[in-house]
Each structure stands twice: as structure tokens, then as C-alpha cells.
Design an enzyme around this catalytic site. Structure first.
Site, PDB file in Angstrom:
ATOM      1  N   ASN A   1       0.868  -1.185   0.000  1.00 63.95           N
ATOM      2  CA  ASN A   1       0.000   0.000   0.000  1.00 63.95           C
ATOM      3  C   ASN A   1       0.902   1.231   0.000  1.00 63.95           C
ATOM      4  O   ASN A   1       1.476   1.583   1.030  1.00 63.95           O
ATOM      5  CB  ASN A   1      -0.896  -0.035   1.252  1.00 63.95           C
ATOM      6  CG  ASN A   1      -1.767   1.206   1.386  1.00 63.95           C
ATOM      7  OD1 ASN A   1      -1.849   2.017   0.475  1.00 63.95           O
ATOM      8  ND2 ASN A   1      -2.423   1.334   2.540  1.00 63.95           N
TER       9      ASN A   1
ATOM     10  N   LYS B   1       0.130   4.258  -0.371  1.00 66.16           N
ATOM     11  CA  LYS B   1      -0.546   5.436   0.208  1.00 66.16           C
ATOM     12  C   LYS B   1      -0.324   6.671  -0.671  1.00 66.16           C
ATOM     13  O   LYS B   1      -0.203   6.536  -1.889  1.00 66.16           O
ATOM     14  CB  LYS B   1      -0.092   5.639   1.662  1.00 66.16           C
ATOM     15  CG  LYS B   1      -0.271   4.361   2.492  1.00 66.16           C
ATOM     16  CD  LYS B   1      -0.136   4.550   3.961  1.00 66.16           C
ATOM     17  CE  LYS B   1      -0.308   3.205   4.662  1.00 66.16           C
ATOM     18  NZ  LYS B   1      -0.198   3.299   6.110  1.00 66.16           N
TER      19      LYS B   1
ATOM     20  N   HIS C   1      -9.655   1.048   5.194  1.00 68.91           N
ATOM     21  CA  HIS C   1      -8.358   1.238   5.855  1.00 68.91           C
ATOM     22  C   HIS C   1      -8.537   2.213   7.020  1.00 68.91           C
ATOM     23  O   HIS C   1      -9.317   3.172   6.925  1.00 68.91           O
ATOM     24  CB  HIS C   1      -7.341   1.785   4.844  1.00 68.91           C
ATOM     25  CG  HIS C   1      -5.947   1.753   5.372  1.00 68.91           C
ATOM     26  ND1 HIS C   1      -5.493   2.698   6.273  1.00 68.91           N
ATOM     27  CD2 HIS C   1      -4.925   0.902   5.170  1.00 68.91           C
ATOM     28  CE1 HIS C   1      -4.234   2.400   6.587  1.00 68.91           C
ATOM     29  NE2 HIS C   1      -3.865   1.321   5.928  1.00 68.91           N
TER      30      HIS C   1
ATOM     31  N   GLU D   1      -6.867   4.612   8.026  1.00 68.24           N
ATOM     32  CA  GLU D   1      -6.637   6.026   7.698  1.00 68.24           C
ATOM     33  C   GLU D   1      -7.880   6.641   7.057  1.00 68.24           C
ATOM     34  O   GLU D   1      -8.135   7.833   7.214  1.00 68.24           O
ATOM     35  CB  GLU D   1      -5.401   6.145   6.790  1.00 68.24           C
ATOM     36  CG  GLU D   1      -4.130   5.913   7.599  1.00 68.24           C
ATOM     37  CD  GLU D   1      -2.958   5.360   6.814  1.00 68.24           C
ATOM     38  OE1 GLU D   1      -2.992   5.391   5.571  1.00 68.24           O
ATOM     39  OE2 GLU D   1      -2.003   4.878   7.466  1.00 68.24           O
TER      40      GLU D   1
ATOM     41  N   GLU E   1      -5.418  -5.247  10.803  1.00 66.17           N
ATOM     42  CA  GLU E   1      -4.413  -4.211  10.993  1.00 66.17           C
ATOM     43  C   GLU E   1      -4.714  -3.433  12.271  1.00 66.17           C
ATOM     44  O   GLU E   1      -5.520  -2.489  12.253  1.00 66.17           O
ATOM     45  CB  GLU E   1      -4.445  -3.229   9.816  1.00 66.17           C
ATOM     46  CG  GLU E   1      -4.137  -3.845   8.483  1.00 66.17           C
ATOM     47  CD  GLU E   1      -3.577  -2.808   7.517  1.00 66.17           C
ATOM     48  OE1 GLU E   1      -2.419  -2.942   7.136  1.00 66.17           O
ATOM     49  OE2 GLU E   1      -4.298  -1.855   7.207  1.00 66.17           O
TER      50      GLU E   1
ATOM     51  N   GLY F   1       2.350   2.099  11.115  1.00 66.96           N
ATOM     52  CA  GLY F   1       3.341   3.181  11.051  1.00 66.96           C
ATOM     53  C   GLY F   1       3.993   3.521  12.384  1.00 66.96           C
ATOM     54  O   GLY F   1       4.574   4.597  12.532  1.00 66.96           O
TER      55      GLY F   1
ATOM     56  N   SER G   1       3.363  -2.170  10.504  1.00 63.22           N
ATOM     57  CA  SER G   1       4.801  -2.122  10.819  1.00 63.22           C
ATOM     58  C   SER G   1       5.573  -3.368  10.376  1.00 63.22           C
ATOM     59  O   SER G   1       6.492  -3.808  11.068  1.00 63.22           O
ATOM     60  CB  SER G   1       5.012  -1.849  12.314  1.00 63.22           C
ATOM     61  OG  SER G   1       4.562  -0.549  12.627  1.00 63.22           O
TER      62      SER G   1
ATOM     63  N   GLY H   1       2.787  -1.316   4.402  1.00 61.83           N
ATOM     64  CA  GLY H   1       2.693   0.118   4.112  1.00 61.83           C
ATOM     65  C   GLY H   1       4.057   0.693   3.798  1.00 61.83           C
ATOM     66  O   GLY H   1       4.620   0.459   2.730  1.00 61.83           O
TER      67      GLY H   1
HETATM   68  P1  PGA Z   1       2.704   0.324   7.826  1.00 58.10           P
HETATM   69  O1  PGA Z   1       1.250   0.502   7.223  1.00 58.10           O
HETATM   70  O2  PGA Z   1       3.285  -0.920   7.186  1.00 58.10           O
HETATM   71  O3  PGA Z   1       3.444   1.570   7.418  1.00 58.10           O
HETATM   72  O4  PGA Z   1       2.563   0.186   9.291  1.00 58.10           O
HETATM   73  C1  PGA Z   1       0.424  -0.601   7.031  1.00 58.10           C
HETATM   74  C2  PGA Z   1      -0.873  -0.166   6.424  1.00 58.10           C
HETATM   75  O5  PGA Z   1      -1.318   0.958   6.658  1.00 58.10           O
HETATM   76  O6  PGA Z   1      -1.507  -0.928   5.677  1.00 58.10           O
END
Ligand code: PGA
Length: 243
Positions: free
Chosen positions: A10, A12, A89, A91, A161, A167, A203, A224
Site C-alpha cells: 500500500n 498510500k 483502511h 486512515e 491491521e 506506522g 509495521s 505500508g
Molecule cells: P505500515 O502501514 O506498514 O506503514 O505500518 C500498514 C498499512 O497501513 O496498511
């Protein structure tokens, strides 16, 4: 037995147009096949078409077509060979106030076009501390998937998740992840009588992937920030898909 796990990157809201060629060049020689899915910013999707991986979109409209400024429909995504879409997601839930009901309408549009839906679910840190993880996951899943047939649900994958792991560099233990994935699979079976594939996301790095890949009931990973670095992402693909 050959592993059928998938890896989703992803990206983003990252990269400028001029950075994409170099990124794609690095991934070009990988034997990714259908088990690696990249989800770039929607505006860059055409750059990613026809490569050695599957294509996903990070978000999809809850409407079919027409006067919805700024939206991209499932039909439009399908028309440029997008096969997957992320829905729900955290976010999008946090920054764009997406509710489980809105997420259900997005899933409805995606399934109509036979896109594979990756429904993201997960608890916040507060919910975890208050021991509400399973309650939260059950509500997210029940509301988002209600009203679809078993056949339609065969195109749905769930990505677990934890919001507190996205993140942040914090990752639950293998035992915790495995237990929660088991719970999600059991809940989907109980509510809808279907078997669902469940991914882990949050992460994931090229350093912890070998450890995470030992989780027996995980069906793949949603990556991510590490997917922004083609070399690191390649290492993850090697561990999960091509080794
Ligand atoms: P991250 O994000 O790997 O940066 O923690 C994962 C995601 O948002 O799908």
C-alpha cells in the site's frame, strides 16, 4: 505444500510521477505473479498496469457512476485492469470519517464489478487497552459484510491491521496475531458460513517478515511504508512468495 500467501504493498499518498520509473524498474525482475499486489495512488495507476504484479486501488466509491466529484468507481478501476481494492483502511476511517455502513456500500460496488475486496479491520490502542478488540472486530466485520451472499463473500479478504501498529514500529506477538486471525476466521464462518483469507498488516519490515511469516494461519501481509523502498519490499516478497 506450496504457499499461496499474498503480499500487498500500500503505497498510500507517496511518490511523484518522476520517481515511479525507478521504483518499477527495481521490481521488474521479480517473479511476482498474481500473489503480489501493488496499490499506488489512484492517479498513478496507469503507470503500474501490465507489469509483473496485480494492481489494487486504495479506495473505491460507494456510488456506481455519475456526479460524484473526485470519486473513482469500481467500474472505472476495473476498466484499467485493477483487480483488488482496499476498503475501510483505518486512515480512511480516521481522516475521512468512513463508517462501517459506508464501507459496506463500497464493498457492494466493488463486488458488483468482481473486484477482490481487502476489508481492513483493527482496534485502536484504547480499545485494546479496554479489552474491546474482539468486540470491535466483530462489529466492523458484521456490519461491513452483512447482506452479501456466500458466493460474493468469496471475493473478500480481511486484513487485520491493529491501528496502534500502523506506522508505529509496534507489532503484536506472533501468538497474538495468530489468535486474532483465528478469531476473525471463526467469526466470519459463524456469521456468514464462509471461509475467509486473513492478512496481517502493521509495521511489517524486511527485518521482521521472516518471524511473522511463521504464523500458521496467516494468508499474507499488507505492507505500508516498507513497500515504498523497492529493495526492502523485494525482500518481503522473497520471504513470503518466491522463496
Ligand atoms: P505500515 O502501514 O506498514 O506503514 O505500518 C500498514 C498499512 O497501513 O496498511
Amino acid at each position: 505444500m506450496e504457499s499461496k500467501k499474498i503480499v500487498i504493498g500500500n503505497l498510500k499518498m507517496n511518490f511523484l510521477a518522476q520517481e515511479i520509473t525507478a521504483y518499477l524498474k527495481k521490481l521488474e525482475k521479480m517473479d511476482c505473479g498474481k500473489r503480489v499486489i501493488l496499490c499506488p495512488s489512484t492517479i498513478y495507476l496507469p503507470y503500474f498496469v501490465g507489469k509483473n504484479f496485480e494492481l489494487g486501488i486504495q479506495n473505491i466509491s460507494a456510488f456506481e457512476s455519475g456526479a460524484y466529484t473526485g470519486e473513482v468507481s469500481a467500474q472505472q478501476a476495473k476498466s484499467i485492469r485493477v483487480h483488488y481494492c482496499l476498503v475501510g483502511h483505518s486512515e480512511r476511517r480516521i481522516h475521512f470519517q468512513e463508517t462501517d455502513e459506508m464501507i459496506r456500500e463500497k464493498i457492494r460496488q466493488a463486488l458488483k464489478e468482481k473486484l477482490k475486496v481487502v476489508l481492513c479491520v483493527g482496534e485502536t490502542e484504547t480499545e485494546k487497552d479496554e479489552l474491546k478488540t474482539y468486540k470491535v472486530l466483530k462489529k466492523q466485520i458484521r456490519t461491513a459484510l452483512r447482506s452479501f451472499s456466500g458466493k460474493e463473500l468469496s471475493d473478500v479478504i480481511i486484513a487485520y491491521e491493529p491501528v496502534w501498529a500502523i506506522g508505529t514500529g509496534k507489532v503484536p506477538s506472533n501468538t497474538e496475531i495468530s489468535y486474532t486471525i483465528g478469531f476473525i476466521k471463526a467469526i466470519v464462518k459463524e456469521l456468514f458460513d464462509v471461509e475467509v483469507a486473513v492478512l496481517y498488516g502493521g509495521s511489517i519490515t524486511e527485518k521482521n517478515i521472516a518471524q511473522l511469516n511463521k504464523i500458521e494461519n496467516v494468508d499474507g501481509f499488507l505492507v505500508g511504508s516498507t513497500s515504498l523502498n523497492a529493495d526492502k519490499f523485494k525482500k518481503i516478497i522473497e520471504v513470503v512468495v518466491t522463496q
